[in-house]
Motif scaffolding. Structure first.
Motif, PDB file in Angstrom:
ATOM      1  N   ASP A  62       0.831  -1.199   0.000  1.00  0.00           N
ATOM      2  CA  ASP A  62       0.000   0.000   0.000  1.00  0.00           C
ATOM      3  C   ASP A  62       0.868   1.254   0.000  1.00  0.00           C
ATOM      4  N   ARG A  63       2.003   1.178   0.683  1.00  0.00           N
ATOM      5  CA  ARG A  63       2.932   2.311   0.697  1.00  0.00           C
ATOM      6  C   ARG A  63       3.544   2.518  -0.689  1.00  0.00           C
ATOM      7  N   VAL A  68       4.599   5.399  -6.530  1.00  0.00           N
ATOM      8  CA  VAL A  68       4.904   5.108  -7.926  1.00  0.00           C
ATOM      9  C   VAL A  68       3.699   5.372  -8.821  1.00  0.00           C
ATOM     10  N   ASN A  69       4.000   5.525 -10.093  1.00  0.00           N
ATOM     11  CA  ASN A  69       2.970   5.717 -11.101  1.00  0.00           C
ATOM     12  C   ASN A  69       2.589   4.353 -11.651  1.00  0.00           C
ATOM     13  N   ALA A  70       1.693   3.656 -10.935  1.00  0.00           N
ATOM     14  CA  ALA A  70       1.325   2.282 -11.296  1.00  0.00           C
ATOM     15  C   ALA A  70      -0.186   2.167 -11.430  1.00  0.00           C
ATOM     16  N   VAL A 135       5.819  -2.899 -10.914  1.00  0.00           N
ATOM     17  CA  VAL A 135       5.449  -1.642 -10.275  1.00  0.00           C
ATOM     18  C   VAL A 135       6.628  -0.668 -10.240  1.00  0.00           C
ATOM     19  N   LEU A 136       7.829  -1.212 -10.024  1.00  0.00           N
ATOM     20  CA  LEU A 136       9.022  -0.358  -9.930  1.00  0.00           C
ATOM     21  C   LEU A 136       9.391   0.291 -11.259  1.00  0.00           C
ATOM     22  N   ASP A 137       9.114  -0.396 -12.362  1.00  0.00           N
ATOM     23  CA  ASP A 137       9.455   0.141 -13.680  1.00  0.00           C
ATOM     24  C   ASP A 137       8.517   1.298 -13.992  1.00  0.00           C
ATOM     25  N   ASP A 138       8.748   2.390 -13.280  1.00  0.00           N
ATOM     26  CA  ASP A 138       7.820   3.516 -13.277  1.00  0.00           C
ATOM     27  C   ASP A 138       7.735   4.202 -14.634  1.00  0.00           C
ATOM     28  N   THR A 151      13.040   4.034  -4.858  1.00  0.00           N
ATOM     29  CA  THR A 151      11.628   4.120  -4.482  1.00  0.00           C
ATOM     30  C   THR A 151      11.245   2.948  -3.597  1.00  0.00           C
ATOM     31  N   MET A 152      11.723   1.745  -3.945  1.00  0.00           N
ATOM     32  CA  MET A 152      11.425   0.575  -3.123  1.00  0.00           C
ATOM     33  C   MET A 152      12.097   0.702  -1.763  1.00  0.00           C
ATOM     34  N   MET A 153      13.335   1.221  -1.735  1.00  0.00           N
ATOM     35  CA  MET A 153      14.011   1.434  -0.458  1.00  0.00           C
ATOM     36  C   MET A 153      13.174   2.377   0.422  1.00  0.00           C
TER      37      MET A 153
END
Length: 379
Positions: A62-63, A68-70, A135-138, A151-153
């Motif tokens: 949720d965080r 991110v732009n997902a 999700v990370l591949d913004d 961003t994940m960190m």
């Protein structure tokens, strides 16, 4: 506490269903592995009650949604992957997972992953990694950059500087971007290999601490105190908590705490509070002096192997200063932070101001309230 078996643990259930009779034995684990596993538990146990609940686990995806732009579809896939992953990690949807059972639950999960690998079945680590990858591949370019990894960190309240170390280790082809298999490898290292065994091979070669290389031993000997560290005097839980603190300060994860890493924290406070340069410099000087006496050499730093002893000799030096009516270094550090934390200048520190310090140390904000209530005697 009841042990784990196929009646109450998904990974044991899987192993027994394929005829694998593997059984957990705490004697097979090195103390470093145990301490790092407990560190991870404490990250996920947001309310500090000794139980990891599925709601606490789902806080993390949720965080990510906020950062991110997902698409909703991507985030829901990530939530489903996190749920399935931690279900197999031992987090019961109703009863959660206790801290006492966390280490065993991790190791049986690892054995189940190895069994799936041997049988050519889907890896749950790969499943989780792929969900996060999407999700990370913004920017949608098919790779994950260091900024996207940061961003994940941030989502996991890990110091942002750690992203560069993780990225460098994961980027095996040195392309400057992570492809899917590289992120899977990074996730696998994180969940399957929580400590590097080669460090242990060099432990016997590490010099011990004494008055020639440690400020606190030097102080004790100067006043005639011959106290000497003995690892047998410490409870394993204290050791694991001390290692957890080391890993917080070791930003580049190289097993050595450097003064530059230490001074990151007061610099981070500068960004978060309305403080004068004089206050911040006082805080930096206090942090420097405190950690110098904690054993962090300005040139050579402090190794993880020597961290526990360095903490204990510092504690004895503080007790000696108290007996002799001398200045406490803990009080010195506390006063420097107090002056900076009192952002509104009313002479007190509120829970919101305490949460600022939690944010500065990349601790989940819920912990600020937790610590405040403990101080107030209401928890």
């Amino acid at each position: 506490m009841p042990g784990l078996d196929e009646t109450n643990n998904e990974s044991y259930r899987y192993l027994r269903s394929v005829g694998n009779n593997w059984q957990f034995n705490i004697e097979d684990l090195h103390p470093k592995m145990i301490s790092r596993l407990y560190k991870r538990f404490d990250t996920f146990d947001l309310d500090c009650d000794g139980r990891m609940d599925m709601d606490e686990i789902l806080y993390w995806p949720d965080r990510m949604r906020q950062l991110v732009n997902a698409t909703d579809e991507q985030v829901e896939k990530m939530r489903a992957a996190v749920y399935k992953f931690f279900l197999n990690k031992g987090v019961d949807p109703v009863n959660g997972l206790t801290r006492e059972n966390w280490v065993e639950s991790n190791r049986v999960f690892a054995e189940a992953e190895r069994e799936r690998e041997r049988r050519g079945e889907e890896s749950l680590i790969a499943m989780l990694s792929n969900a996060y990858y999407d999700v990370l591949d913004d920017d949608g370019d098919g790779t994950v950059s260091v900024d996207e990894l940061k961003t994940m960190m941030k989502a996991f309240d890990v110091p942002q500087e750690a992203a560069y170390t993780f990225f460098e280790k994961a980027d095996t082809d040195k392309s400057g971007a992570l492809e899917r298999p590289e992120l899977v490898h990074l996730f696998r290292k994180f969940w399957m290999e929580p400590y590097d065994p080669h460090i242990e091979k060099t432990q016997d070669k590490m010099p011990g601490l004494d008055e020639t290389n440690n400020e606190s031993y030097r102080y004790l000997r100067s006043v005639g105190n011959n106290w000497q560290f003995n690892i047998e005097d410490l409870h394993p839980k204290m050791i694991s908590r001390l290692y957890k603190r080391f890993d917080t300060f070791d930003l580049d994860c190289d097993g050595r705490m450097d003064m530059g890493e230490i001074l990151y924290w007061p610099d981070r406070m500068r960004q978060l509070v309305n403080a004068t340069d004089e206050q911040v410099e006082k805080m930096r000087a206090a942090v420097y002096k405190f950690f110098l006496n904690k054993g962090v050499d300005p040139v050579n730093g402090l190794t993880r192997e020597n961290w526990v002893e360095s903490n204990r000799v510092f504690a004895e030096a503080e007790r000696e200063r108290e007996r002799r009516g001398e200045e406490s270094l803990i009080a010195m550090l506390s006063n420097a932070y107090y002056d900076v934390l009192d952002d509104d200048g009313d002479g007190t520190v509120s829970v919101d101001e305490l949460k600022t310090m939690m944010k500065a140390f990349d601790v989940p904000q819920d912990s600020g309230s937790c610590l405040y209530l403990l101080r107030e005697g209401r928890h």
